[in-house]
Design a protein around this motif. Structure first.
Motif, PDB file in Angstrom:
ATOM      1  N   ARG A  41     102.507  40.215  91.649  1.00 20.57           N
ATOM      2  CA  ARG A  41     101.328  39.426  91.641  1.00 20.57           C
ATOM      3  C   ARG A  41     101.389  38.471  90.334  1.00 20.57           C
ATOM      4  N   MET A  43      99.214  36.314  87.916  1.00 20.27           N
ATOM      5  CA  MET A  43      97.972  35.896  88.003  1.00 20.27           C
ATOM      6  C   MET A  43      97.475  35.403  86.603  1.00 20.27           C
ATOM      7  N   SER A  97      92.662  27.376  83.208  1.00 20.86           N
ATOM      8  CA  SER A  97      93.218  28.100  84.165  1.00 20.86           C
ATOM      9  C   SER A  97      94.065  27.181  85.144  1.00 20.86           C
ATOM     10  N   GLU A 129      97.758  34.326  92.059  1.00 22.93           N
ATOM     11  CA  GLU A 129      96.496  34.287  92.064  1.00 22.93           C
ATOM     12  C   GLU A 129      95.882  33.567  90.681  1.00 22.93           C
ATOM     13  N   HIS A 131      92.622  34.149  88.855  1.00 21.54           N
ATOM     14  CA  HIS A 131      91.035  35.001  88.623  1.00 21.54           C
ATOM     15  C   HIS A 131      90.015  34.030  87.903  1.00 21.54           C
ATOM     16  N   LYS A 161      90.619  34.478  93.176  1.00 23.85           N
ATOM     17  CA  LYS A 161      90.000  35.996  93.125  1.00 23.85           C
ATOM     18  C   LYS A 161      88.707  35.956  92.162  1.00 23.85           C
ATOM     19  N   ALA A 166      88.811  39.967  90.024  1.00 24.47           N
ATOM     20  CA  ALA A 166      89.398  38.917  88.942  1.00 24.47           C
ATOM     21  C   ALA A 166      89.627  39.527  87.461  1.00 24.47           C
ATOM     22  N   VAL A 168      92.013  39.734  85.542  1.00 25.96           N
ATOM     23  CA  VAL A 168      92.770  39.003  84.157  1.00 25.96           C
ATOM     24  C   VAL A 168      91.592  38.196  83.634  1.00 25.96           C
TER      25      VAL A 168
END
Length: 178
Positions: A41, A43, A97, A129, A131, A161, A166, A168
């Motif tokens: 994953r 993230m 992000s 993902e 977060h 997420k 979430a 992270v």
């Protein structure tokens, strides 16, 4: 080959400081190559903290091989004012992000997928993902932003997420905003 876009990014973790995004990506590749049949994953998430005269934003990049280790780093941005408007701060967190997610170009994502591809039938997985440090709970002041922020993250092509999933943003990045 260094991409000019990568040069203004500086990442760090407990082992290294001043890493370029290219170096971060190389760490992720090496981490995944060490166990190509893993459950990965990737993230990305950002959190912020308003301080006396500034606001600190921390974006975390985490590659997790579920049950078998993790490699992570952060990028720190300091805005020289107190960002007290919640929507502005959440939106800026998401922008940071999105900026990092955009560095994972199709070519780079393909490179990561190619590591696990020969092992898919043996159960290997790779997901990416985003977060977002917001939640849907009635008590949560950020709940009114969930739809907008989730839509923005979906538009980047990664799975959004929110809290409590979430981690992270809400746990890893949060630790470095203090």
């Amino acid at each position: 080959m260094k991409n000019n876009k990568d040069q203004h990014f500086s990442f760090q973790n407990l082992q290294e400081i001043g890493m370029s995004f290219e170096q971060v990506f190389e760490h992720i590749v090496k981490f995944m190559q060490s166990e190509p049949n893993g459950h990965y994953r990737l993230m990305v998430g950002t959190d912020s903290q308003v301080h006396h005269s500034h606001t600190t934003f921390i974006t975390g990049i985490v590659i997790l091989n579920e049950g078998n280790g993790v490699w992570a780093c952060i990028r720190k941005i300091v805005i020289p004012r107190r960002m007290l408007q919640l929507h502005e701060r959440i939106s800026y967190e998401l922008s940071l992000s999105e900026e990092i997610v955009s560095l994972f170009t199709e070519e780079r994502k393909t490179q990561l997928i190619d590591i696990v591809l020969p092992y898919l039938y043996a159960g290997a997985t790779f997901t990416m993902e985003g977060h977002i440090d917001i939640g849907n709970g009635k008590q949560n002041k950020t709940s009114k932003f969930v739809k907008e922020m989730v839509s923005r993250m979906e538009a980047t092509g990664v799975e959004p997420k929110i809290k409590p999933d979430a981690f992270v943003a809400s746990s890893y990045a949060n630790r470095y905003t203090k």
